[in-house]
Write a protein that holds these residues in place. Structure first.
Motif, PDB file in Angstrom:
ATOM      1  N   LEU A 156      -9.116  40.950   6.103  1.00 20.75           N
ATOM      2  CA  LEU A 156      -7.912  41.200   6.556  1.00 20.75           C
ATOM      3  C   LEU A 156      -7.490  40.320   7.601  1.00 20.75           C
ATOM      4  O   LEU A 156      -6.192  40.091   7.715  1.00 20.75           O
ATOM      5  CB  LEU A 156      -8.350  42.638   7.115  1.00 20.75           C
ATOM      6  CG  LEU A 156      -8.185  44.068   6.079  1.00 20.75           C
ATOM      7  CD1 LEU A 156      -8.629  45.193   6.930  1.00 20.75           C
ATOM      8  CD2 LEU A 156      -6.933  44.016   5.210  1.00 20.75           C
ATOM      9  N   ASP A 200      -4.065  38.105   7.313  1.00 16.24           N
ATOM     10  CA  ASP A 200      -3.012  38.331   8.360  1.00 16.24           C
ATOM     11  C   ASP A 200      -2.682  36.968   8.654  1.00 16.24           C
ATOM     12  O   ASP A 200      -1.588  36.700   8.849  1.00 16.24           O
ATOM     13  CB  ASP A 200      -3.611  39.163   9.385  1.00 16.24           C
ATOM     14  CG  ASP A 200      -2.724  39.186  10.548  1.00 16.24           C
ATOM     15  OD1 ASP A 200      -1.465  40.071  10.537  1.00 16.24           O
ATOM     16  OD2 ASP A 200      -2.868  38.956  11.673  1.00 16.24           O
ATOM     17  N   SER A 234      -4.030  47.486  -2.465  1.00 11.70           N
ATOM     18  CA  SER A 234      -5.108  48.024  -1.782  1.00 11.70           C
ATOM     19  C   SER A 234      -5.129  49.586  -1.340  1.00 11.70           C
ATOM     20  O   SER A 234      -6.167  50.204  -1.309  1.00 11.70           O
ATOM     21  CB  SER A 234      -5.085  47.182  -0.552  1.00 11.70           C
ATOM     22  OG  SER A 234      -5.554  45.812  -0.520  1.00 11.70           O
ATOM     23  N   TYR A 236      -1.155  44.631  -0.100  1.00 14.42           N
ATOM     24  CA  TYR A 236      -1.326  45.881   0.765  1.00 14.42           C
ATOM     25  C   TYR A 236      -1.079  47.066  -0.096  1.00 14.42           C
ATOM     26  O   TYR A 236      -1.826  48.039   0.025  1.00 14.42           O
ATOM     27  CB  TYR A 236      -0.531  45.879   1.920  1.00 14.42           C
ATOM     28  CG  TYR A 236      -1.058  44.783   3.081  1.00 14.42           C
ATOM     29  CD1 TYR A 236      -2.420  44.798   3.457  1.00 14.42           C
ATOM     30  CD2 TYR A 236      -0.226  43.563   3.456  1.00 14.42           C
ATOM     31  CE1 TYR A 236      -2.717  43.831   4.463  1.00 14.42           C
ATOM     32  CE2 TYR A 236      -0.655  42.936   4.346  1.00 14.42           C
ATOM     33  CZ  TYR A 236      -2.045  42.941   5.070  1.00 14.42           C
ATOM     34  OH  TYR A 236      -2.322  41.953   5.884  1.00 14.42           O
ATOM     35  N   GLN A 251     -13.258  43.401   7.198  1.00 21.10           N
ATOM     36  CA  GLN A 251     -12.269  43.271   8.304  1.00 21.10           C
ATOM     37  C   GLN A 251     -12.045  41.866   8.565  1.00 21.10           C
ATOM     38  O   GLN A 251     -10.774  41.235   8.974  1.00 21.10           O
ATOM     39  CB  GLN A 251     -13.149  43.588   9.693  1.00 21.10           C
ATOM     40  CG  GLN A 251     -12.337  43.388  11.055  1.00 21.10           C
ATOM     41  CD  GLN A 251     -10.889  44.176  11.022  1.00 21.10           C
ATOM     42  OE1 GLN A 251     -10.902  45.495  10.387  1.00 21.10           O
ATOM     43  NE2 GLN A 251      -9.872  43.918  11.633  1.00 21.10           N
ATOM     44  N   ILE A 261     -12.117  46.006   1.158  1.00 21.48           N
ATOM     45  CA  ILE A 261     -11.610  44.819   2.050  1.00 21.48           C
ATOM     46  C   ILE A 261     -12.480  44.822   3.211  1.00 21.48           C
ATOM     47  O   ILE A 261     -12.420  45.696   3.980  1.00 21.48           O
ATOM     48  CB  ILE A 261     -10.251  44.609   1.771  1.00 21.48           C
ATOM     49  CG1 ILE A 261      -9.903  43.129   2.344  1.00 21.48           C
ATOM     50  CG2 ILE A 261      -9.708  45.498   3.066  1.00 21.48           C
ATOM     51  CD1 ILE A 261      -9.741  42.197   0.974  1.00 21.48           C
TER      52      ILE A 261
END
Length: 277
Positions: free
Chosen positions: A150, A154, A122, A119, A147, A145
């Motif tokens: 991500l 996560d 990024s 993160y 969705q 990146i």
């Protein structure tokens, strides 16, 4: 037996230094690959190259990523062999610096740290390439990146943190076991024997001490092996989620942080030794 363990320990120290040198070379290869990829992207955008050439570049990137990840695998394979020889030294490594030691989690880096690194990198790349993204131009790096990616990161982070906490709890219980009844009784009996034998342990008690401590070390070995397994599994899973060029940027960030922390730690240790002399 002690000499054999010492030799194995020194061998791993030498292995680690060689592995670091190789990691530095891989870092240079990754940086060059990222620069070449950017040139290819610019040429493709300007019509100065073909999609086939771009596809070949992507294949080369994936091959490089696999080679770098394999290098990490070799590290943990070697470490696993030495852990079986002397888990205590592997938990308190002499080849790392005081600075690195301050951030160790069960003999290595905390797996969840990989997500903070992801993160952070990024965010830095997003800030640097914000104009291009606003204009609808893909950057190809970690600023670009998706969705879906991500969401995958996560979910992986949630699973990793859960397993990390479980390992941490097992380590806490193992550390607490040093004060269990068997250890306390052994410490008391040994103290009494030393009082009656002029400060020397009885040979039988020495064997008993070795037996009891061996069971403790076995528990530590299992925990360290599991921690290392999670470290490697996390690294590989993140690179699988990312595109080839994104994985290159992630591995660059990981290598830069590791190598520079090691360098800074060596300088601080040298300075501390100089001030104390």
């Amino acid at each position: 037996m002690t000499n054999n363990i010492f030799d194995e320990h020194e061998s791993f120290h030498n292995f680690f230094e060689c592995w670091l040198a190789e990691q530095n070379q891989h870092l240079q290869d990754l940086i060059i690959a990222s620069e070449n990829n950017q040139t290819t992207r610019n040429n493709l955008y300007n019509g100065n190259t073909t999609t086939t050439a771009a596809a070949n570049t992507n294949t080369s990137l994936r091959t490089l990523v696999e080679r770098v990840v394999k290098h990490y695998e070799q590290y943990y394979e070697a470490k696993s062999r030495w852990v079986k020889q002397d888990v205590l030294r592997m938990l308190s490594p002499s080849w790392t610096t005081s600075l690195e030691d301050a951030f160790l989690w069960i003999g290595g880096w905390r797996p969840s740290m990989a997500f903070h690194l992801f993160y952070s990198k990024s965010g830095l790349q997003l800030e640097a390439r914000l104009t291009e993204l606003i204009e609808g131009l893909g950057t190809g790096d970690l600023a670009d990146i998706s969705q879906h990616q991500l969401m995958q990161v996560d979910h992986l982070q949630r699973r990793t943190v859960k397993e990390e906490r479980d390992i941490t709890e097992k380590m806490a219980k193992q550390q607490e076991s040093v004060a269990d009844t068997s250890m306390l009784e052994l410490a008391h009996v040994t103290t009494e024997l030393m009082s009656t034998n002029g400060g020397h342990e009885h040979e039988v008690e020495e064997d008993r001490v070795e037996s009891v401590l061996a069971s403790k070390e076995q528990g530590l070995e299992e925990i360290l092996q599991r921690a290392d397994s999670l470290r490697l599994k996390t690294l590989k899973a993140i690179t699988h989620i990312l595109t080839s060029i994104q994985a290159v940027h992630f591995l660059i960030a990981a290598a830069e942080l590791h190598l520079r922390l090691h360098d800074w730690g060596k300088k601080k240790d040298a300075s501390s030794h100089g001030n104390s002399s």
